[in-house]
Design a protein around this motif. Structure first.
Motif, mmCIF file in Angstrom:
data_model
loop_
_atom_site.group_PDB
_atom_site.id
_atom_site.type_symbol
_atom_site.label_atom_id
_atom_site.label_comp_id
_atom_site.label_asym_id
_atom_site.label_seq_id
_atom_site.Cartn_x
_atom_site.Cartn_y
_atom_site.Cartn_z
ATOM 1 N N HIS A 184 49.110 33.598 56.822
ATOM 2 C CA HIS A 184 50.086 34.020 55.816
ATOM 3 C C HIS A 184 51.103 32.832 55.669
ATOM 4 O O HIS A 184 50.918 31.945 56.354
ATOM 5 N N ARG B 264 64.737 31.228 62.194
ATOM 6 C CA ARG B 264 64.860 30.744 60.998
ATOM 7 C C ARG B 264 66.256 30.592 60.339
ATOM 8 O O ARG B 264 67.208 31.567 60.672
ATOM 9 N N ASP C 125 55.501 32.222 55.328
ATOM 10 C CA ASP C 125 56.578 32.526 55.540
ATOM 11 C C ASP C 125 57.634 32.070 54.359
ATOM 12 O O ASP C 125 57.970 31.040 54.240
ATOM 13 N N HIS D 284 49.512 29.869 57.995
ATOM 14 C CA HIS D 284 49.334 29.777 59.586
ATOM 15 C C HIS D 284 49.191 31.198 60.077
ATOM 16 O O HIS D 284 49.453 32.293 59.380
#
Ligand code: MD5
Ligand code: FE
Length: 200
Positions: A117, A197, A119, A173
């Motif tokens: 996927h 994040r 992010d 990833h």
């Protein structure tokens, strides 16, 4: 500390020594005591195999309404503060002038995985993402920003840090599998990954 570059991601092997890893496990225990691990589901109600919680100003949740950042845990409590060892690792490695506003805690049982996927739920992709691994090694795969194509393997061992910066920030990833029995840090087989994040 020296880094190995893989597709633009910076891999700091053994960034946390054993004492720092043990300290971080204690900090994560406190996070999980305040904001328990939960089992996220997809919009269609399919459970993810990874269990999650978060620390910091906001946390990542996924349920039948979709996935998003939220200021509270699904049980209603605010997320606990960012653990000090996480804040220190971010200051040492990120090069970003502000602290992260989310530290996602992922727990992988030996059979858990995370499909490929990107992010992209964060507002500013110029901010890096920092990943810290504890416990059994995870077989991480990283590819290109475009879907499909080859991926490279990084075995993320206990104490490793991975900085996703520049072009690697939007790479596809995932975690293909956990290698049980590769670490003595945790009392049971499995892996913890912390992802810091800047959500915005
Ligand atoms: C993990 N977690 O090992 C990984 C570490 C997640 C997730 O993927 O979304 O919870 S974070 C690795 C990461 C983050 C952002 C970008 C990239 C990798 N990347 O472009 O390779 O549980
Ligand atoms: Fe991810």
């Amino acid at each position: 500390v020296s880094a190995i570059a893989v597709r633009g991601a910076l891999w700091f092997r053994g960034f946390l020594d054993r004492a720092a890893q043990e300290r971080l496990v204690d900090e994560i225990r406190a996070v999980v005591a305040a904001a328990p691990l939960f089992a996220p589901v997809t919009r269609r109600g399919q459970p993810l195999s990874v269990r999650m919680t978060s620390a910091g100003r906001c946390g990542w949740v996924s349920d039948r309404k979709g996935y998003r950042y939220e200021p509270r845990h699904p049980d209603g409590m605010p997320w606990p503060p960012l653990p000090p060892t996480v804040a220190a690792a971010w200051e040492a490695l990120s090069g970003w002038p502000a602290p992260p506003d989310c530290c996602l805690v992922n727990w992988y049982d030996p059979g858990a995985r995370m499909g490929l996927h990107q992010d992209r739920d964060e507002a500013d992709f110029s901010a890096p993402v920092l990943s810290l691994s504890l416990g059994d090694t995870g077989v991480f795969r990283i590819g290109a920003e475009a879907r499909g194509g080859r991926t490279d393997r990084i075995d993320l061992a206990s104490g490793d840090a991975l900085l996703l910066t520049g072009p690697s920030r939007l790479a596809h990833h995932g975690i293909a599998r956990i290698l049980p029995g590769t670490s003595t840090l945790l009392p049971a087989p499995g892996r913890i990954n912390l992802t810091c994040r800047v959500v915005g």
